[in-house]
Design an enzyme around this catalytic site. Structure first.
Site, PDB file in Angstrom:
ATOM      1  N   MET A   1      -4.418   5.147  -5.493  1.00  0.00           N
ATOM      2  CA  MET A   1      -3.574   4.335  -4.644  1.00  0.00           C
ATOM      3  C   MET A   1      -2.129   4.789  -4.817  1.00  0.00           C
ATOM      4  SD  MET A   1      -6.083   2.723  -6.508  1.00  0.00           S
ATOM      5  CE  MET A   1      -5.448   1.487  -7.637  1.00  0.00           C
TER       6      MET A   1
ATOM      7  N   CYS B   1       0.873  -1.184   0.000  1.00  0.00           N
ATOM      8  CA  CYS B   1       0.000   0.000   0.000  1.00  0.00           C
ATOM      9  C   CYS B   1       0.901   1.223   0.000  1.00  0.00           C
ATOM     10  CB  CYS B   1      -0.911   0.032   1.226  1.00  0.00           C
ATOM     11  SG  CYS B   1      -1.887   1.568   1.322  1.00  0.00           S
TER      12      CYS B   1
END
Length: 398
Positions: free
Chosen positions: A320, A104
């Site tokens: 993201m 992430c």
């Protein structure tokens, strides 16, 4: 009737970039969860509140979106030249699994601050004032991230005037360097080479959907880039235009599954259901004006291109962090769909429009012997502690 009391586990709830997650020090987890396996997965799912057939995660720390159903485990690193090891777990909201296949990028911004505050970085490497350099080993994909963490009076600085579209309030800037984001390493979450098919652009055949031009690249995170117009979009769409359309969601998932096969990530489309975190699917378009989800006007002249990306089966509300790394890498290589949407040619940075606004990302690419490599991608995020203390779960939950 006998009941199982709750146990409490030291944890910190943090925002990193446009994501939120529950952070743990490895040493604070119960013994059975200190190593990978069913016990660790069960513990993290119970903390987050999954699997939840209602899709709300009411009985846990998750926020019922891909951006908020996240967990992080940090430990001191024994790897030379690194301070901490960072392991990321994307918890499925309604299914019983934790996806460990990727990083992430947004929560990467919170790893350095958490590690410093948690005593996991050698104090000799942390200045009282200035910028602390935290060398992070991203254990999911075997990559190095360097975080530049601002320090004031011996503590991590969290407040500031850095604004990030997709985050309501300003905070302190944390610059991240993703080193060799496409390098093949042990534990790689992708198919090895930066371009697994060997091509900058492929014809991706998706049974029942169509055949599309696609750039399939593994840099930061495996991603399938498409041209917006080929799939019936403009690139200016906000979340509701996609997420309220079941047919569109099914189309993107089918494209993702067949792209994953072409990238060598899975062998059969059925495997995609339990590998939701990777690869990502994104679509690009040339600059155009639109109104972001905040009401802010984004003008065509403000951006080099438009990008919309899918995450865990839904259109992401912003972008993201790992996909932003991939966008920067792809934009720096002439001939990819991302590069062409940005006008083509050589470039070392792009500013792209996403549903919440704009984001700038830089990358350094080189070509040797006909092969492209990206040595570094750079972007700025911010991070902040939202809550710290303990999470509680039933003692028989793992």
């Amino acid at each position: 009737m006998a009941h199982q009391p709750q146990i409490r586990i030291p944890a910190t709830y943090m925002r990193g970039g446009t994501s939120k997650g529950v952070f743990f020090r490895l040493q604070d987890l119960p013994g059975a969860a200190q190593t990978p396996g069913a016990a660790r997965d069960a513990l993290l799912m119970r903390v987050i509140g999954s699997p939840d057939p209602y899709g709300k995660q009411i009985d846990g720390m998750g926020g019922a979106t891909s951006s908020t159903s996240k967990t992080v485990i940090i430990a001191k690193s024994e790897r030379p030249g690194h301070d901490v090891d960072y392991l990321f777990g994307q918890v499925s909201i309604d299914q019983k699994f934790v996806d460990w296949s990727g990083n992430c990028g947004n929560l990467s911004a919170a790893v350095g601050p958490f590690a410093i505050s948690g005593g996991l970085v050698d104090p000799a490497r942390v200045p009282r004032d200035g910028v602390a350099i935290v060398r992070i080993w991203q254990a999911n994909i075997g990559k190095t991230i360097v975080a530049h963490v601002p320090m004031t009076d011996g503590a991590v600085q969290e407040t500031g005037d850095f604004e990030l579209d997709g985050v309501t309030f300003p905070a302190a800037e944390v610059q991240l360097e993703f080193l060799d984001p496409a390098a093949e390493e042990e534990g790689d979450g992708g198919g090895g080479a930066m371009f697994p098919t060997g091509n900058l652009v492929d014809d991706l055949e998706v049974p029942g959907v169509g055949t599309f031009k696609a750039t399939m690249i593994n840099a930061g995170i495996p991603t399938i880039f498409l041209n917006a117009e080929e799939i019936g979009y403009k690139g200016t769409e906000l979340q509701d235009a996609i997420n309220s359309d079941p047919k569109a969601l099914a189309m993107f998932e089918t494209i993702r599954a067949h792209g994953a096969i072409r990238m060598g990530l899975i062998k059969d489309v059925s495997e995609a259901a339990t590998r939701q975190h990777t690869p990502k699917v994104a679509f690009v378009a040339k600059p155009a004006g639109y109104t972001a989800s905040s009401g802010k006007a984004v003008n065509a002249g403000d951006v080099d291109l438009l990008v919309r990306a899918m995450s865990m089966g839904k259109l992401h509300h912003a972008m993201m962090g790992t996909a932003a790394v991939c966008i920067g890498a792809a934009a720096s290589i002439p001939g990819t769909l991302v590069n062409l949407a940005a006008g083509g040619g050589e470039r070392n940075a792009v500013r792209f429009g996403h549903p919440s606004g704009t984001l700038r990302v830089g990358a350094e690419a080189n070509q040797e012997g006909g092969e492209w490599t990206v040595t570094k991608a750079i972007m700025s995020r911010s991070a902040r502690v939202l809550m710290e203390g303990w999470v509680r779960i039933p003692g028989d939950a793992f």
